[in-house]
Write an enzyme that holds these catalytic residues in place. Structure first.
Site, PDB file in Angstrom:
ATOM      1  N   ASP A  95      21.655 -28.766 -48.678  1.00  0.00           N
ATOM      2  CA  ASP A  95      21.540 -30.221 -48.765  1.00  0.00           C
ATOM      3  C   ASP A  95      20.919 -30.839 -47.518  1.00  0.00           C
ATOM      4  OD1 ASP A  95      23.556 -29.740 -46.973  1.00  0.00           O
ATOM      5  OD2 ASP A  95      25.031 -31.080 -47.899  1.00  0.00           O
ATOM      6  N   CYS A  98      22.542 -27.698 -43.615  1.00  0.00           N
ATOM      7  CA  CYS A  98      22.996 -26.305 -43.574  1.00  0.00           C
ATOM      8  C   CYS A  98      23.243 -25.781 -42.158  1.00  0.00           C
ATOM      9  CB  CYS A  98      22.040 -25.388 -44.332  1.00  0.00           C
ATOM     10  SG  CYS A  98      20.345 -25.365 -43.703  1.00  0.00           S
ATOM     11  N   HIS A 204      16.478 -22.227 -44.327  1.00  0.00           N
ATOM     12  CA  HIS A 204      17.927 -22.318 -44.531  1.00  0.00           C
ATOM     13  C   HIS A 204      18.694 -21.550 -43.463  1.00  0.00           C
ATOM     14  CE1 HIS A 204      21.350 -23.331 -47.006  1.00  0.00           C
ATOM     15  NE2 HIS A 204      21.724 -22.075 -47.116  1.00  0.00           N
TER      16      HIS A 204
END
Length: 226
Positions: A95, A98, A204
Site C-alpha cells: 500500500d 511497506c 517492495h
C-alpha cells in the site's frame, strides 16, 4: 442543516476514535520499547550472512521502477538468495507503506505501527537536516512534506534516518544484480539492534526471518502475493 450537523458529529466521533487509537498505539509502543531486550536481535540471521561483504550505503531517493520483465527477474533473483541463506519473508501490504511496515514488524513484532515509524523518521529528517539534505534532489521542505503522507514510498534516505532514529543496523537483502547485501548503520553510534528487511528493487520491502520461523500475523488488507 441536520445533515451538516450529522456530518460534523460523525467527523468529531471519527477524530475521537482516531485519537484514542493513536493513544493506545503510543502506550503499546512505549511498553515494547521499555523491554529493550526484546528489541535486541539474537544474531541468528546475522551469522548466516556474516561472510558476505556489504557495500557502503549511500542514501538516495527512489530510482526508476523496473519494467515488468526486469521486475520479474529481480524477484526471482531475490527469492533464490533468500532460499540460499535460509531466510523467509513476512509479507507486507503493498500500500506504499511497506518499508515502514517492515521496520515496524522488526521493531515491534507487528507491521501495524508503521504510522509511528513514519512519524519518527520524518522527525529525524527534520531535526537533522544537515545529515540528509545533500541526498535529496528536490527542495528539502517538499521532500519532508511528501514523506509525511501515508502511502508515500520510503527510500534509502528514510532507511538511513530510521537506522539513526532507532539506533539500528538495518540489514538489507536485495534483488540487485551486483549487490546481494547492504548494511545501513546509524551515524556516529553503535547499533543497539538489527532489523532484517528484503528489498525487491524499487518495488517492495518485506520483513525477514529464518526459514520456518515466520510468525503468524493477522493481515487486514491484501499484500503482495509474489
Amino acid at each position: 442543516m441536520t445533515d451538516n450537523h450529522g456530518n460534523r458529529s460523525a467527523s468529531s466521533s471519527s477524530s475521537l476514535n482516531s485519537s484514542s487509537h493513536d493513544t493506545e498505539d503510543d502506550h503499546t509502543i512505549a511498553a515494547i520499547l521499555a523491554e529493550d531486550e526484546r528489541l535486541r536481535h539474537d544474531g541468528k540471521l546475522g551469522k548466516r550472512l556474516s561472510h558476505l561483504d556489504s557495500i557502503p550505503h549511500t542514501p538516495r531517493v527512489i530510482g526508476d521502477i523496473p519494467d515488468p520483465n526486469d521486475a520479474t527477474l529481480d524477484h526471482e533473483r531475490l527469492a533464490e538468495r533468500l532460499t540460499t541463506y535460509g531466510l523467509a519473508e513476512m509479507q507486507m501490504e503493498g500500500d506504499g507503506n511497506c518499508q515502514f511496515r517492515a521496520i515496524s514488524d522488526q521493531l515491534f513484532q507487528s507491521p501495524d505501527y508503521h504510522k509511528y515509524v513514519r512519524k519518527e523518521v520524518v522527525k529525524q529528517l527534520k531535526r537533522h537536516k544537515r545529515l540528509y539534505e545533500s541526498y535529496v534532489p528536490m527542495k528539502y521542505k517538499h521532500y519532508l512534506k511528501k514523506m509525511k503522507r501515508l502511502g508515500e514510498w520510503g527510500d534509502h534516505v528514510t532507511l538511513q534516518a530510521a537506522a539513526d532514529r532507532f539506533e539500528a543496523k538495518i540489514c538489507l537483502v536485495t534483488s540487485f544484480r551486483d549487490t546481494c547485501y547492504i548494511e545501513i548503520l546509524p551515524k556516529d553510534k553503535s547499533p543497539l539492534r538489527e532489523l532484517w528487511l528484503s528489498f525487491w528493487s524499487e518495488v517492495h520491502y518485506n520483513s525477514l526471518y529464518q526459514a520456518g520461523e515466520v510468525p503468524t500475523r493477522t493481515q487486514r488488507k491484501k499484500h503482495w502475493l509474489f
